[in-house]
Each structure stands twice: as C-alpha cells, then as structure tokens.
Design a protein around this motif. Structure first.
Motif, short mmCIF file in Angstrom:
data_model
loop_
_atom_site.label_atom_id
_atom_site.label_comp_id
_atom_site.label_asym_id
_atom_site.label_seq_id
_atom_site.Cartn_x
_atom_site.Cartn_y
_atom_site.Cartn_z
N LYS A 70 0.83 -1.20 0.00
CA LYS A 70 0.00 0.00 0.00
C LYS A 70 0.87 1.27 0.00
N GLY A 71 1.89 1.25 0.88
CA GLY A 71 2.79 2.40 0.98
C GLY A 71 3.60 2.61 -0.29
N VAL A 72 4.05 1.49 -0.86
CA VAL A 72 4.87 1.58 -2.07
C VAL A 72 4.05 2.17 -3.22
N LEU A 73 2.81 1.66 -3.37
CA LEU A 73 1.96 2.14 -4.46
C LEU A 73 1.58 3.60 -4.25
N ALA A 74 1.25 3.96 -2.98
CA ALA A 74 0.85 5.34 -2.70
C ALA A 74 1.99 6.30 -3.05
N TRP A 75 3.22 5.93 -2.65
CA TRP A 75 4.36 6.80 -2.93
C TRP A 75 4.63 6.89 -4.44
N ARG A 76 4.57 5.75 -5.12
CA ARG A 76 4.95 5.75 -6.54
C ARG A 76 3.90 6.38 -7.44
N PHE A 77 2.61 6.13 -7.14
CA PHE A 77 1.60 6.52 -8.11
C PHE A 77 0.66 7.63 -7.64
#
Lengths: 174, 167
Positions: A4-11
C-alpha cells in the motif's frame, strides 16, 4: 513497508525536489537563529510552525482518507505509512512500550529524508517536522485515547551527531 | 536532465510547511512585503545550495535568449518535474525580459495565500533570480531580478514569473 505504501508513494504522491525542501527547512532554522540565541527557543518556535503544518496536512489530506488509527498500537503502522507517503521511506524501527499510564512510541530512521546531506551551524534537531505533525494530529484525539496529554519530540538527530534520527511520542493516559 | 533521477519528497508536506511558515511570519507582525522579501531571500539561498548540481545537468550555461528559456524550463523541471506552459522573451541592448506562465503549478498546489499580496511561489522566483544573476554575464548582462507577478494561490488564473536581466 507494505505494498500500500509503495503504491501510494509511486503513483499517488505528487513530488518535489527533496533538496529544495531540505534547504527550505534549513532557511527556517537559520531565520529563527537570527531571532533567538537560545536553541530551546528555536526548538519551541519550530515546533509551533510544524504543529500548524500538521493541522494543514490533516485538514487537507488525511481527513479525507477516513482511516484514523483505531487504537494506540495502530499509531505504529499508521505513522509508518504516513511517513512513507510523505518521504518515500519507511522507518527502520518502531518500538511501542507501555509503562503504567505512560505509553511511548519510538520511531527511528538511519537515512533520514529530512536531513540527508544537510549542514546547519545551529544546534537544534533538524527533522522536527514529523514530531510537530504527529503531536498536533494526536492532540485532537486525546478523548479517543483517554489521554491527558500527547507530546512528540525529536530526541536524536543525525545533524546533532547521533547515528540515527529518532522521534519519541509520549501519550500520558488518564 | 531527467526528473526521474532527482531525489524527491511529497509536495504536500512542502506546501503545508510553506503555508504554516507564511502564517507564522504574519502572526509575528511582518507586513506582506516583508514576508515576500523573506521568501525571496530563502529562494536565493536555496539556489546557492543547488546551483552546482543543477548546472551540472544543464552542462552549458546559456548564451542566447533561447538557451535562457530552455534553462528556465530545465530549472522548473529540476524542482517539480514540470515545464512552463508559456515562455516569451523580449531582448534589447538595455535588457532581457522573460515571462513564464504555469497554469497547474505544483509549488502552490492547493494553497491559499493568507494575503493577495503574497505570491506563494516567491521562493522559486528568488531561486531563479539568483541562478540568473550567476549566469547573466554570458548574456552580456550583470543584474537579474525575478518576481512572481501572479499566483494561483493568491487569486491569479496562473502562476506567472517575470525575469529581467539588465547591464
């Protein structure tokens, strides 16, 4: 850090040059250093600015997510996700400790995104930003936590010669 | 120069801190023009810190107005990953004037200035001013001045910067 954190930061997160922001924070400290000679006074004024920053972040962005922490223990993953969303990095270690009516949560990071590569001659914790934001947001939830007070401070900072940057939240229960 | 290679942070943290700091300055009794000059000075200091890294991406300092326009786009790209929607220039012996407009400016994203006299992207204007001061001699000039003359956060329909280079 979960997906969740990775996707939020990237996209999801809109981004700005981190050095531009770090030097802005340095300028704020230098500005306060011209007004106050005592580092404790500088710390107090910085905390005021960053607590108001916390209020703005909460009102504009976090309130809309409608996913507040449901328990004090939730403050561990909640702020880890928040830190990742705002800086692109999770904490290296988070400790949760209860001692009677006192709850302490310690957030620690080695490669701190706030002070990476910075130098400031004024000896105040540089990365107080996170502490001010957490303190303001959780002060609004004293009743939810059945707490008398909540404070958060940067107790170690690489800019002051420590090996990590470390924030300690102290929740004093009723 | 690639925006992808720039170390980044969430712009919302920056804009919230900027609004909090401007409100703090006003609460300390500073007039709008003093707040603007403080932000401008911050921008100039930031440019001093970032100049070498930015110019290493630009590689060759600008020698023509076209180069200068390209460098201004590169600098905006270096800071927020955007380029200006419009850039126009006028050149005479006495001065070079460049106008840059940006409709969806990330530097003041979702911000509302506490005063119509405080353009919230003034730090960027200060940074542009300092960088152009450093390269002005390549264009036959010696002084640079840059102001944000319109800001979306202060009621404008776009953010607009005016750069003036003079001998």
């Amino acid at each position: 850090m979960g997906i969740k954190g990775v996707l939020a930061w990237r996209f999801v997160a809109k981004k700005i040059n981190a050095d531009f922001v770090r030097h802005f924070l340095r300028c704020i400290i230098e500005y306060l250093g011209q007004k106050y000679s005592d580092p404790n006074d500088i710390y107090r004024e910085l905390k005021k600015i960053y607590k108001y920053t916390g209020e703005l972040i909460y009102i504009r962005y976090l309130q809309a997510t409608k996913r507040p922490a449901e328990s004090l223990r939730d403050l561990v993953p909640t702020y880890n996700l928040g830190f990742k969303f705002f800086t692109g990095k999770p904490f290296d270690k988070i400790e949760y400790k209860e001692e009677g009516k006192d709850v302490y949560i310690t957030y620690r990071i080695r490669d701190c995104p706030f002070c990476r590569g910075m130098e400031v001659p004024i000896k105040v914790p540089f990365c107080l930003f996170f502490a001010g934001v957490l303190e303001w947001i959780e002060e609004q939830r004293l009743e939810d936590w059945n707490a008398e007070s909540i404070t958060c401070d940067e107790v170690k900072c690489k800019m002051l010669g420590d090996d990590v940057c470390e924030y300690r939240a102290h929740i004093k229960l009723k | 120069m690639s925006w992808r290679k720039v170390d980044k942070i969430n712009v919302y943290g920056y804009t919230a801190a900027l609004q909090a700091f401007v409100t703090y300055l006003m609460g300390s009794g500073l007039a709008a023009e003093e707040v603007v000059s403080t932000l401008k000075e911050f921008g100039r200091k930031i440019a001093d810190a970032l100049y070498d890294e930015f110019m290493s991406h630009v590689k060759v300092a600008p020698h023509t107005v076209t180069d200068l326009e390209r460098m201004l786009n590169d600098f905006l790209n270096f800071i927020v990953g955007q380029i200006f929607d419009d850039i126009s220039s006028e050149r005479s012996d006495q001065r070079i004037v460049v106008r840059c407009r940006l409709r969806e400016c990330k530097l003041c994203l979702d911000l509302e200035s506490p005063s119509p006299d405080i353009p919230m992207c003034t730090m960027f204007a200060g940074a542009v001013e300092r960088i152009c001061e450093k390269i002005a001699k390549n264009l036959g000039m010696s002084r640079a001045k840059c102001d944000e003359v319109k800001c979306r956060a202060a009621g404008g329909d776009a953010c607009e910067f005016v750069l003036e280079l003079t001998p």
